[in-house]
Design an enzyme around this catalytic site. Sequence first.
Site, PDB file in Angstrom:
ATOM      1  N   TYR A  39       0.838  -1.199   0.000  1.00 25.87           N
ATOM      2  CA  TYR A  39       0.000   0.000   0.000  1.00 25.87           C
ATOM      3  C   TYR A  39       0.876   1.253   0.000  1.00 25.87           C
ATOM      4  O   TYR A  39       0.644   2.199  -0.769  1.00 25.87           O
ATOM      5  CB  TYR A  39      -0.925  -0.024   1.221  1.00 25.87           C
ATOM      6  CG  TYR A  39      -1.762   1.213   1.397  1.00 25.87           C
ATOM      7  CD1 TYR A  39      -2.812   1.494   0.524  1.00 25.87           C
ATOM      8  CD2 TYR A  39      -1.504   2.111   2.431  1.00 25.87           C
ATOM      9  CE1 TYR A  39      -3.574   2.642   0.675  1.00 25.87           C
ATOM     10  CE2 TYR A  39      -2.273   3.254   2.588  1.00 25.87           C
ATOM     11  CZ  TYR A  39      -3.301   3.519   1.701  1.00 25.87           C
ATOM     12  OH  TYR A  39      -4.059   4.650   1.858  1.00 25.87           O
ATOM     13  N   GLU A  61     -11.681   5.995   4.873  1.00 25.74           N
ATOM     14  CA  GLU A  61     -11.046   6.733   5.963  1.00 25.74           C
ATOM     15  C   GLU A  61     -12.053   6.980   7.080  1.00 25.74           C
ATOM     16  O   GLU A  61     -11.708   6.951   8.267  1.00 25.74           O
ATOM     17  CB  GLU A  61     -10.465   8.058   5.461  1.00 25.74           C
ATOM     18  CG  GLU A  61      -9.246   7.921   4.552  1.00 25.74           C
ATOM     19  CD  GLU A  61      -7.990   7.477   5.285  1.00 25.74           C
ATOM     20  OE1 GLU A  61      -8.001   7.374   6.527  1.00 25.74           O
ATOM     21  OE2 GLU A  61      -6.973   7.232   4.598  1.00 25.74           O
ATOM     22  N   TRP A  69      -5.378   1.600  10.460  1.00 26.91           N
ATOM     23  CA  TRP A  69      -5.585   1.499   9.020  1.00 26.91           C
ATOM     24  C   TRP A  69      -5.410   0.063   8.521  1.00 26.91           C
ATOM     25  O   TRP A  69      -6.107  -0.357   7.596  1.00 26.91           O
ATOM     26  CB  TRP A  69      -4.645   2.431   8.269  1.00 26.91           C
ATOM     27  CG  TRP A  69      -4.789   2.303   6.787  1.00 26.91           C
ATOM     28  CD1 TRP A  69      -3.892   1.790   5.910  1.00 26.91           C
ATOM     29  CD2 TRP A  69      -5.928   2.693   5.995  1.00 26.91           C
ATOM     30  NE1 TRP A  69      -4.402   1.823   4.634  1.00 26.91           N
ATOM     31  CE2 TRP A  69      -5.647   2.375   4.665  1.00 26.91           C
ATOM     32  CE3 TRP A  69      -7.166   3.276   6.310  1.00 26.91           C
ATOM     33  CZ2 TRP A  69      -6.551   2.622   3.628  1.00 26.91           C
ATOM     34  CZ3 TRP A  69      -8.068   3.514   5.278  1.00 26.91           C
ATOM     35  CH2 TRP A  69      -7.757   3.191   3.961  1.00 26.91           C
TER      36      TRP A  69
END
Length: 208
Positions: A39, A61, A69
């Site tokens: 990522y 988000e 995350w």
Amino acid sequence: MRNAMLAPGRSGPANASAMAMDDKPRCGWAGDDAQMRAYHDHEWGVPQRDSRMLWEMLMLEGFQAGLAWITILRKREAFRVAFAGFDPARVAAFGEADVQRLLGDAGIVRSRAKIEATIAGARVYQAMADRGESFADLCWGYIDGVPLPGDGHTVPASTPLSADISKDLKRRGFKFVGPTIVYAWMQAVGMVNDHVTGCYRREQVRTG
């Protein structure tokens, strides 16, 4: 926010200390998890100009609020299945039966407030599209179309600009778009380049 020294979602001093087996220096938050490194290397901080993807990332988000995350990243494909590929037109048509379906889906974050916020966000997106407004133009218009450079040393949790964007998004009807979430989103979609000094991606992202 993906911070270079602290766990994603935190702010503080930056440090390009993560070194994988390929010996490339990375932002410290990339760590040694292969999915997080991928990522970091291929998505985070790369300017995203596609309206649908900008909206998908803003919704994800929002789901991250209060979580790490990596939790969202590992569930991202399940989220995409559950939310019809994050097609705003389809999500905007979701009703209570879909909310109940999503609340029963163990593959995603089962928060009614966040699920309903995503449906509401899809309706805002669609209303803009129906008026001929581009979500991408809105997003990049906040910064005159040019990515902002972070200083490479200190990564804030939010900024006055992210606070202003948060206010505008809320005014439009978006939810879970506080200043910290908005700043993390800006980092993720390349509106700001917060790869740290020493990270091999910082210059690559800057020059495209």
